[in-house]
Design an enzyme around this catalytic site. Structure first.
Site, PDB file in Angstrom:
ATOM      1  N   GLY A 223       0.789  -1.234   0.000  1.00  0.00           N
ATOM      2  CA  GLY A 223       0.000   0.000   0.000  1.00  0.00           C
ATOM      3  C   GLY A 223       0.814   1.273   0.000  1.00  0.00           C
ATOM      4  O   GLY A 223       0.254   2.369   0.016  1.00  0.00           O
TER       5      GLY A 223
ATOM      6  N   GLU B 206       4.879  -6.203   2.215  1.00  0.00           N
ATOM      7  CA  GLU B 206       4.596  -6.821   0.908  1.00  0.00           C
ATOM      8  C   GLU B 206       4.139  -5.759  -0.065  1.00  0.00           C
ATOM      9  O   GLU B 206       2.998  -5.705  -0.478  1.00  0.00           O
ATOM     10  CB  GLU B 206       3.598  -7.975   1.041  1.00  0.00           C
ATOM     11  CG  GLU B 206       2.448  -7.639   1.915  1.00  0.00           C
ATOM     12  CD  GLU B 206       1.531  -8.799   2.216  1.00  0.00           C
ATOM     13  OE1 GLU B 206       2.012  -9.916   2.431  1.00  0.00           O
ATOM     14  OE2 GLU B 206       0.319  -8.562   2.243  1.00  0.00           O
TER      15      GLU B 206
ATOM     16  N   GLY C 148       3.990  -3.758  -3.538  1.00  0.00           N
ATOM     17  CA  GLY C 148       4.007  -4.046  -4.958  1.00  0.00           C
ATOM     18  C   GLY C 148       4.288  -2.759  -5.725  1.00  0.00           C
ATOM     19  O   GLY C 148       5.348  -2.568  -6.322  1.00  0.00           O
ATOM     20  N   ARG C 149       3.321  -1.857  -5.652  1.00  0.00           N
ATOM     21  CA  ARG C 149       3.396  -0.602  -6.395  1.00  0.00           C
ATOM     22  C   ARG C 149       4.710   0.166  -6.169  1.00  0.00           C
ATOM     23  O   ARG C 149       5.336   0.649  -7.109  1.00  0.00           O
ATOM     24  CB  ARG C 149       2.223   0.290  -5.968  1.00  0.00           C
ATOM     25  CG  ARG C 149       2.032   1.532  -6.814  1.00  0.00           C
ATOM     26  CD  ARG C 149       0.955   2.438  -6.194  1.00  0.00           C
ATOM     27  NE  ARG C 149      -0.183   1.709  -5.726  1.00  0.00           N
ATOM     28  CZ  ARG C 149      -1.263   1.421  -6.457  1.00  0.00           C
ATOM     29  NH1 ARG C 149      -1.335   1.856  -7.690  1.00  0.00           N
ATOM     30  NH2 ARG C 149      -2.256   0.741  -5.940  1.00  0.00           N
TER      31      ARG C 149
ATOM     32  N   ARG D 191      -6.034   1.213 -15.372  1.00  0.00           N
ATOM     33  CA  ARG D 191      -6.198   2.105 -14.211  1.00  0.00           C
ATOM     34  C   ARG D 191      -6.907   3.420 -14.561  1.00  0.00           C
ATOM     35  O   ARG D 191      -7.790   3.847 -13.817  1.00  0.00           O
ATOM     36  CB  ARG D 191      -4.848   2.373 -13.541  1.00  0.00           C
ATOM     37  CG  ARG D 191      -4.214   1.102 -12.935  1.00  0.00           C
ATOM     38  CD  ARG D 191      -2.975   1.405 -12.100  1.00  0.00           C
ATOM     39  NE  ARG D 191      -3.317   2.062 -10.848  1.00  0.00           N
ATOM     40  CZ  ARG D 191      -3.203   3.345 -10.601  1.00  0.00           C
ATOM     41  NH1 ARG D 191      -2.710   4.157 -11.521  1.00  0.00           N
ATOM     42  NH2 ARG D 191      -3.571   3.841  -9.456  1.00  0.00           N
TER      43      ARG D 191
ATOM     44  N   TYR E 299     -10.307   3.510 -12.507  1.00  0.00           N
ATOM     45  CA  TYR E 299     -10.181   4.353 -11.310  1.00  0.00           C
ATOM     46  C   TYR E 299     -10.120   5.848 -11.648  1.00  0.00           C
ATOM     47  O   TYR E 299      -9.955   6.669 -10.753  1.00  0.00           O
ATOM     48  CB  TYR E 299      -8.901   4.033 -10.526  1.00  0.00           C
ATOM     49  CG  TYR E 299      -8.695   2.594 -10.128  1.00  0.00           C
ATOM     50  CD1 TYR E 299      -9.667   1.901  -9.405  1.00  0.00           C
ATOM     51  CD2 TYR E 299      -7.499   1.937 -10.427  1.00  0.00           C
ATOM     52  CE1 TYR E 299      -9.445   0.587  -9.014  1.00  0.00           C
ATOM     53  CE2 TYR E 299      -7.280   0.632 -10.035  1.00  0.00           C
ATOM     54  CZ  TYR E 299      -8.258  -0.045  -9.337  1.00  0.00           C
ATOM     55  OH  TYR E 299      -8.027  -1.336  -8.957  1.00  0.00           O
TER      56      TYR E 299
ATOM     57  N   CYS F 199     -14.585  -0.304 -27.902  1.00  0.00           N
ATOM     58  CA  CYS F 199     -15.936   0.248 -27.949  1.00  0.00           C
ATOM     59  C   CYS F 199     -16.391   0.485 -26.518  1.00  0.00           C
ATOM     60  O   CYS F 199     -17.252  -0.241 -25.997  1.00  0.00           O
ATOM     61  CB  CYS F 199     -16.881  -0.712 -28.639  1.00  0.00           C
ATOM     62  SG  CYS F 199     -16.356  -1.063 -30.300  1.00  0.00           S
ATOM     63  N   GLU F 200     -15.769   1.426 -25.876  1.00  0.00           N
ATOM     64  CA  GLU F 200     -15.967   1.667 -24.457  1.00  0.00           C
ATOM     65  C   GLU F 200     -15.402   3.059 -24.217  1.00  0.00           C
ATOM     66  O   GLU F 200     -14.204   3.289 -24.400  1.00  0.00           O
ATOM     67  CB  GLU F 200     -15.189   0.577 -23.687  1.00  0.00           C
ATOM     68  CG  GLU F 200     -14.963   0.842 -22.235  1.00  0.00           C
ATOM     69  CD  GLU F 200     -16.238   0.983 -21.454  1.00  0.00           C
ATOM     70  OE1 GLU F 200     -16.558   2.146 -21.128  1.00  0.00           O
ATOM     71  OE2 GLU F 200     -16.917  -0.017 -21.179  1.00  0.00           O
TER      72      GLU F 200
HETATM   73  C1  LIG Z   1      -2.422  -5.847  -3.426  1.00  0.00           C
HETATM   74  C2  LIG Z   1      -1.769  -6.355  -2.223  1.00  0.00           C
HETATM   75  C3  LIG Z   1      -0.463  -5.965  -1.889  1.00  0.00           C
HETATM   76  C4  LIG Z   1       0.317  -4.964  -2.692  1.00  0.00           C
HETATM   77  O1  LIG Z   1      -0.265  -3.723  -2.724  1.00  0.00           O
HETATM   78  P1  LIG Z   1       0.521  -2.464  -3.323  1.00  0.00           P
HETATM   79  O2  LIG Z   1      -0.493  -1.389  -3.218  1.00  0.00           O
HETATM   80  O3  LIG Z   1       0.879  -2.796  -4.709  1.00  0.00           O
HETATM   81  O4  LIG Z   1       1.717  -2.248  -2.458  1.00  0.00           O
HETATM   82  C5  LIG Z   1       0.120  -6.531  -0.782  1.00  0.00           C
HETATM   83  N1  LIG Z   1      -0.542  -7.415  -0.020  1.00  0.00           N
HETATM   84  C6  LIG Z   1      -1.796  -7.803  -0.288  1.00  0.00           C
HETATM   85  C7  LIG Z   1      -2.452  -8.776   0.598  1.00  0.00           C
HETATM   86  C8  LIG Z   1      -2.445  -7.277  -1.393  1.00  0.00           C
HETATM   87  O5  LIG Z   1      -3.695  -7.657  -1.650  1.00  0.00           O
END
Ligand SMILES: *Cc1c(COP(=O)(O)O)cnc(C)c1O
Length: 419
Positions: free
Chosen positions: A230, A271, A273-274, A309, A313, A340-341
């Site tokens: 997050g 954990e 990602g982004r 995205r 969003y 077509c959107e």
């Molecule tokens: C989506 C997700 C992440 C990664 O989220 P980011 O916003 O990309 O950092 C980590 N853990 C869980 C359980 C998720 O669902």
């Protein structure tokens, strides 16, 4: 800042050679930038005895990228059978993998527990009796509801479908202990694209308080707390980046205080990602049409099937036009794909340099939840993925989808049920 200046300097001069060799559209990822972010994350938490990032595989599920994460010592956060297989394919074993899912099926548990094992992060108490074999190490995903830390309310997790409620959390560990679990961890994930680092500090504080409370009740200690992902990135120019060093400093201080009070410190898992890959990828696409009706539309050779995205969003992704950065001659346009959107727009009423057919557009910050969210609606196919290597070479790391791939699920043995 969207895409970094350094990434631009690495990519833009060689982009004409790349587009003429591979054709557009494609996502291209910057190995150097990914490794720099990985190193920065490790430095920020170097004061914590045991820190580990479990890269959220869903953000960019490409084996080549996952190998880079593995080389940096990171683990993998998975939520599906395909993600588990990807992680194992690049060498993820046992506790290198965290299996965090929601509404989990028996098949998923079997796969997670199977060949190689994984840390099971259970989303509900009821899953204790559904796990085929209860592992020694058990983690629950915690949902704090409306709980406050200090003066702040941490979002409105009571409306989220994830995790074990505050009322159930002690009972969850009590039952796990009774069923034979010997090692414990706890997880929560309360943020999404959050740029205020204090939110993550509050999350860590909340989990440390909670494990102290559970320890008092049940006489168990915790091997780790996992503060989830997050962490945000600034998609728009002029927005400040998350202060990773301050986040590291303040969370480290919380861990030291915990150690003074309790005589040990758990490991810290994250954990993200982004934050790890988001800014290190761009979608490169060519302008192929221009249309002037009530607005001016620039049509490109990618569509929202490569990056949804903006469409779902309303997310902002910064766009540069190769060779025209900082051009005086600008205009306000919508940049659109071919679906077509009407949501199939990469930018709405954006001021950009005047674009001609054949111009190369660089749609930024697509390194996480970009290609991965691609889809096939309207028969659109997902583009290839490239890696701009730290060795200065460019590598194809996923080929473009072909019409044959689209038709693959239509090739099957006939199966008719007469009723
Ligand atoms: C989506 C997700 C992440 C990664 O989220 P980011 O916003 O990309 O950092 C980590 N853990 C869980 C359980 C998720 O669902």
């Amino acid at each position: 800042m969207p895409m970094s200046h350094a990434f631009k300097e690495r990519l833009f001069p060689v982009l004409p050679s790349i587009t003429s060799h591979y054709g557009t559209p494609f996502h291209i990822y910057d190995e150097t930038g990914i490794r720099q972010t990985g190193a920065a994350v490790k430095t920020a938490f170097a004061g914590i005895e045991r820190f580990r990032e479990y890269y959220a595989v869903k953000a960019l599920p490409n084996p080549r990228i996952l190998s880079i994460m593995g080389e940096m010592g990171f683990g993998f956060d998975c939520s599906s059978i395909a993600e588990l297989r990807l992680s194992r394919q690049v060498g993820g074993r046992d506790e290198d993998i965290m299996y965090t899912s929601n509404n989990t099926s028996l098949e998923e548990f079997l796969e997670a527990a199977g060949d190689g094992g994984a840390i099971l992060n259970l989303d509900d108490i009821s899953l204790l009796s559904k796990v085929p074999v209860l592992p020694e190490l058990i983690c629950f995903r915690y949902n704090p509801g409306e709980r406050r830390t200090g003066n702040d309310i941490i979002g409105t997790p009571s409306e989220a479908k994830y995790g074990v409620s505050h009322e159930q959390i002690v009972e969850a560990y009590r039952q796990a202990k009774e069923l034979g679990a010997k090692r414990f961890g706890i997880h929560t994930m309360l943020a999404s694209n959050e740029l205020n680092y204090q939110y993550m500090v509050q999350t860590a504080a909340m989990l440390l308080d909670l494990i102290a409370e559970i320890t008092t009740e049940l006489a168990i200690t915790f091997e780790f707390i996992n503060i989830g992902g997050g962490l945000g990135i600034p998609y728009k120019p002029g927005i400040a980046a998350l202060d990773l060093s301050a986040m590291g400093r303040e969370i480290t201080a919380l861990f030291k205080a915990f150690r003074r009070a309790h005589g040990y410190e758990p490991a810290l898992y994250m954990e993200s990602g982004r934050f790890m890959t988001g800014p290190h990828g761009v979608l490169v696409t060519t302008a192929i049409n221009r249309k002037e009706i009530y607005r001016t539309y620039v049509g490109v050779d990618a569509s929202m099937s490569s990056l949804m995205r903006p469409g779902i969003y309303g997310a902002y992704h910064h766009i540069d036009v190769l060779g025209k950065e900082g051009h005086e001659d600008s205009e306000t346009v919508d940049v659109v794909g071919s679906l077509c959107e009407n949501n199939d727009k990469f930018a709405i009423q954006r001021t950009l340099p005047k674009i001609a057919d054949g111009d190369i557009l660089i749609i930024q910050d697509t390194g996480a939840h970009g290609s991965a969210m691609g889809f096939n609606y309207n028969g659109n196919l997902r583009p290839k993925e490239l890696l701009l290597g730290a060795n200065g070479k460019v590598e194809l790391i996923r080929r473009a989808e072909l019409v044959e791939d689209y038709f693959a699920t239509l090739s099957f043995t006939p199966d008719v049920l007469s009723l």
